[in-house]
Structure formats: C-alpha cells, structure tokens
Scaffold this motif. Structure first.
Motif, PDB file in Angstrom:
ATOM      1  N   ASP A 204      -5.538  11.541  -1.978  1.00  0.00           N
ATOM      2  CA  ASP A 204      -6.193  11.720  -0.686  1.00  0.00           C
ATOM      3  C   ASP A 204      -6.874  10.430  -0.231  1.00  0.00           C
ATOM      4  N   THR A 205      -7.583   9.783  -1.162  1.00  0.00           N
ATOM      5  CA  THR A 205      -8.291   8.554  -0.821  1.00  0.00           C
ATOM      6  C   THR A 205      -7.316   7.462  -0.382  1.00  0.00           C
ATOM      7  N   MET A 207      -4.248   7.838   0.857  1.00  0.00           N
ATOM      8  CA  MET A 207      -3.617   8.177   2.132  1.00  0.00           C
ATOM      9  C   MET A 207      -4.561   7.896   3.290  1.00  0.00           C
ATOM     10  N   LEU A 208      -5.846   8.250   3.124  1.00  0.00           N
ATOM     11  CA  LEU A 208      -6.806   7.993   4.188  1.00  0.00           C
ATOM     12  C   LEU A 208      -7.006   6.493   4.403  1.00  0.00           C
ATOM     13  N   PHE A 247      -3.249  13.330   4.846  1.00  0.00           N
ATOM     14  CA  PHE A 247      -4.618  13.532   4.349  1.00  0.00           C
ATOM     15  C   PHE A 247      -5.218  14.806   4.939  1.00  0.00           C
ATOM     16  N   ARG A 250      -3.564  17.980   3.467  1.00  0.00           N
ATOM     17  CA  ARG A 250      -3.986  18.290   2.109  1.00  0.00           C
ATOM     18  C   ARG A 250      -5.415  18.843   2.076  1.00  0.00           C
ATOM     19  N   GLN A 251      -6.262  18.357   2.972  1.00  0.00           N
ATOM     20  CA  GLN A 251      -7.631  18.847   3.008  1.00  0.00           C
ATOM     21  C   GLN A 251      -7.726  20.254   3.593  1.00  0.00           C
TER      22      GLN A 251
END
Length: 509
Positions: A204-205, A207-208, A247, A250-251
């Motif tokens: 996630d980190t 991708m962001l 991102f 997924r969140q």
C-alpha cells in the motif's frame, strides 16, 4: 487496534511540543516556496534557464510527496522522536549544502535531500501535535499546526525578498541552520520516543508513493513537456493513476472497519476530498490575486499583517466552533461560502476599477475563508482516528493537500496559456486591419530612432503587437477563479448531507 501507552502530553511538555510543531511546519513551508523569490539571482549566478532553475522548487516538492507516505512507517521503525530529529538534521545539513552549491545540478540534488527532511518534519510535527492533545481538543491541536503552515506561506515571499535584497540568495538556506539546531535539541529533550507496532503494509505504501509522486511530476512538468503530446507525461500519468486507484481499492475492500483498510472512515474520506478542493482553490486563486490589477493598490493597513492578525484571531475561533457539539459541518460550509464570495470578488477585479476598501475586504474575506477551511477540514479528516491511524491519516491529508495545490496551479497555467493564445490570434487579425497611414507613421518613428532600414517594418509590427497584448496579458484568467467559486458552492450541500459530526457513528461506508 494494538494497545499502547497514551501519547497525550500535559503542562510544559505539551507547550514545547506545540511550539516545536509550529516552528517545523513554518520552516518546511518557507523551505518550499522561499527559494522562488531568488530565481533571478540563482539564474544569474549559475547562468541557467528558467526551466532549469524551476527544478529547485520541483525537487523539494517531489521529495515531500515521496517521503510523506513512508513517514508513518519510518517513525515506527526508529521511534517518533529519533525519526523527527533525523528529519530536522537532514533538513538543516542540506540547507548548508544548498547555500554552498557551486552549480545548478548540485543545488537541485541537495534541494531534493532537503525536501526529504522537510517532508518528514511536516508530517511528524503534524502527527505528534495531534497525538499530544486529547481527542476532545483535536481542533485546537490542528489550529496550532495550521498557524505554522499559513504563517510560513505568508512570510515566505517577504522573507526571501528581504534576504535577497540585503544579503544574497544562499542566506535563504543559511537562515535555517540556527533554527534547525535549536529545534533538534528541543525534540531530543521534549518528545517521547513512543511507537506503535512495526507491522506495515508495504505494498500500500509503495503504491501510494509511486502513484502520487508520478502524478505530481505530471502536474509540475506537464506545461514544459507539452502535456499529453509527450510520451514521458503519458507514461507518468498511467503509472500515477494506477498506483492511486490500486491503493484506494485495497483500502476500501475490507469488509469491516476493523480490518487493514482505514478509508472506510466517512470523515477521513470527506476530509481528504475537501482538503484537495481547498488546496486547489487557494493555490490557483493566489496566483490570480498576485496578478490582479488591484494587487498593487496601497491599502490602509499592510496586507501581510492584516492576514496574520486575521489568522491569529480566526484559527482559535474556528477550533472552538469545531469542538462545539454538532456544528462542525456548518463551520466547513461557512468556510466554503466565504471562499465562493472571495472568488466572485476576485473575479470582479478583472475590470481594474477597484478601490483600496474593496481590496481590504477581499483580503479579509480570503483570510477568514482560509482560516475556517484549514482548521475545519484538517480536524474533520483526523477527527475519529486513533493510534497508528493518526500518522496514516496525517500522511494522506498532506499528500492530498499538496496534490490539490499542484492541480490548481497546473489548471491555472493551462487556462492562462489558452487565453493568451486566443488573444494573440485576435490581435494578429486586428493588426491586419490597421490603416497603411498608421503603419507608415510607426515606420517613420522607428527610422528616427536609428533602426536599421531592413528591420523597420518588423520592429513596428512588434511594437503594435506588444501594445495590443498588454490589456490581455495583465489579467486574463478571470473565469478560472469564477469556476473555483462555483465548485465551492456545489460542495456546500454535499458537506451538509454527508459530513458526520464527532458524536455521530460511522455506520455507513
């Protein structure tokens, strides 16, 4: 969520942490935009083009965008006090090397490294001041942090101009050194090294980080690269959109709020969207205001001190209102309404017929709107976050704010260029209709000034063209700010319907 000792502070420790957060946010913002004042001096010193020297700002902002999503993880790995001190030291040391740079490439490299430190300073100061105040006083903590940011934005141009006029451009960077040393000592003395569990979703980190940094480069360099006529811009756009969409997916895919994703929080989602819109409007309107015909009018009070006075009064007032029961959404709606009024007033200055009183109220209403929106939106975004989610929410808030500002500047540039191009075409058509007698008189004037006979006609045409363009180039993007005001008005009913107060439950996703 994991159980950890409370990080709420009291007494002198909270006061010093609040002071540290204000100074760090001020330093970070001044570091971003203060160097822009010295562009002419840097170009003359290094003998480079405006496009090359613009990387001095782009490199710093890009480093901010890259480091901010990772700051929450880094603070858990090293401890928040240790990482905070490392960020301040990196910012301070790189300020020294920026001031001693011997070439534009060297300056850009150290500006990028300085931006990594500045981004860490910004997000850690925001996170720590939020954690150091109790939940019921969250709006107060945001008001103090926003004070540092807005004061930095207001002071950066006069500070940079004073340094350049009285010393030289390297001292813009050298001025950070003593302040950075003092702040670093305060951090090591006052900030606790608390931390949460070190587990982190690296995918996630990444991708962001990749998504937002790619999109920022598109916005920052699109004008120079001719936007989507460039394969480089097309590639970055695809990478950026893919990273951000994955991102968010997924969140939001979690089936309950207790799982990994935290964008299920209605207030966080609303706060992120509103922070983007507010930054978009403020950034675009600031450029338009600086180029408006009324900007140079002498006012009964200094515009800088007027802005600072309004902020000092309105930021705590906005915090008190946000902490009062069930009126938070109305505070945000009022800020949006005031910004729409300011946009319309700025649109009317396009005629050039404005008085000092009109400009006074224009600046006053703008300051009121920015103060209300800044505190209320930041408080809204973080209002229901606890534990390590505070750091994650702060990172997302600051990323969205910077992207919103970049979009505002980019759209303003596109609109201004389109308007200028249309005006040039119109002027060219008008020049074709000028009588031969006028052209002959201009040619005679050029000949009297000693212009070479082979260039008389070209010089005369260029003079007429430049004079005809003056009214348009002085202030062309008036409809852009009217569009910003309409966007704010459209947002108001959505704010009143969707935004939840602190006492309401997040039962809908």
């Amino acid at each position: 969520m994991e159980q950890v000792p409370s990080l709420v502070e009291y007494g002198f420790r909270r006061a010093f942490i609040t002071l540290i957060a204000i100074i760090c946010s001020l330093l970070s913002v001044i570091g971003m935009s203060g160097a822009a004042v010295a562009f002419s001096d840097i170009r003359g010193n290094f003998g480079v083009s405006l496009d090359e020297v613009s990387w001095v700002i782009t490199a710093y902002s890009l480093a901010n965008i890259i480091i901010i999503p990772s700051s929450s993880w880094l603070s858990r790995q090293f401890g928040r006090r240790n990482y905070f001190a490392i960020a301040v030291m990196l910012f301070t040391v790189c300020s020294f090397f920026c001031g001693n740079a011997t070439g534009i490439r060297e300056l850009i490299i150290f500006r990028f490294l300085q931006g990594l430190g500045g981004g860490g300073m910004l997000v850690l100061s925001h996170t720590i001041i939020t954690e150091s105040w109790p939940l019921k006083k969250r709006a107060t903590s945001q008001a103090f942090f926003i004070l540092g940011m807005l004061a930095g934005a207001a002071l950066a141009p006069p500070f940079g101009g004073y340094i350049v006029d009285n010393y030289s451009w390297p001292y813009i960077f050298f001025a950070n050194i003593p302040v950075g040393i003092i702040v670093c000592l305060l951090i090591l003395t006052c900030v606790r090294n608390g931390s949460y569990e070190k587990k982190e979703d690296w995918l996630d980190t990444m991708m962001l980080t990749i998504g937002t940094s790619s999109l920022y480069l598109v916005l920052a360099r699109g004008q120079q690269e001719d936007w989507f006529n460039s394969l480089f811009i097309i590639f970055l756009s695809q990478v950026g959109l893919t990273g951000v969409i994955l991102f968010a997916w997924r969140q939001l895919r979690s089936t309950s709020p207790g799982q990994t994703g935290f964008l299920w929080n209605v207030n966080l989602r609303a706060g992120l969207i509103l922070s983007f819109i507010a930054a978009f409007g403020v950034a675009g309107s600031s450029i338009i205001m600086a180029s408006s015909p009324g900007f140079g009018i002498e006012l009964p009070v200094n515009p800088l001190w007027l802005t600072i006075r309004v902020l000092i009064v309105m930021l705590p007032a906005a915090a008190v209102l946000m902490e009062k029961g069930r009126i938070q959404k109305y505070v945000i709606a009022t800020g949006m309404l005031l910004f729409a009024v300011y946009s319309y007033m700025l649109y009317r200055t396009a005629s050039g017929d404005v008085s000092p009183v009109y400009m006074f109220w224009l600046i006053m209403i703008r300051s009121l709107a920015v103060a209300l929106l800044s505190v209320s939106v930041s408080t809204l975004a973080l209002s229901k976050l606890e534990g390590k989610q505070i750091g994650q929410g702060v990172a997302l808030y600051n990323v969205m704010r910077q992207l919103g500002g970049a979009v505002g500047i980019a759209l303003f540039s596109i609109y201004a260029d389109r308007q200028a191009a249309l005006r040039r075409m119109d002027v060219a058509n008008q020049l074709k209709q000028i009588s031969p007698g006028v052209k002959q008189r201009l040619s005679d004037l050029m000949a009297a000034k000693g212009v070479d006979s082979s260039m008389i006609n070209d010089k005369a045409y260029a003079l007429m063209h430049a004079n005809a363009l003056k009214p348009a180039t002085a202030y062309s993007p008036d409809l852009f700010i009217l569009f910003v005001g309409i966007v704010c008005l459209v947002c108001i009913p959505f704010v009143l319907y969707f935004v939840k107060n602190w006492t309401e439950k997040d039962d809908d996703r």
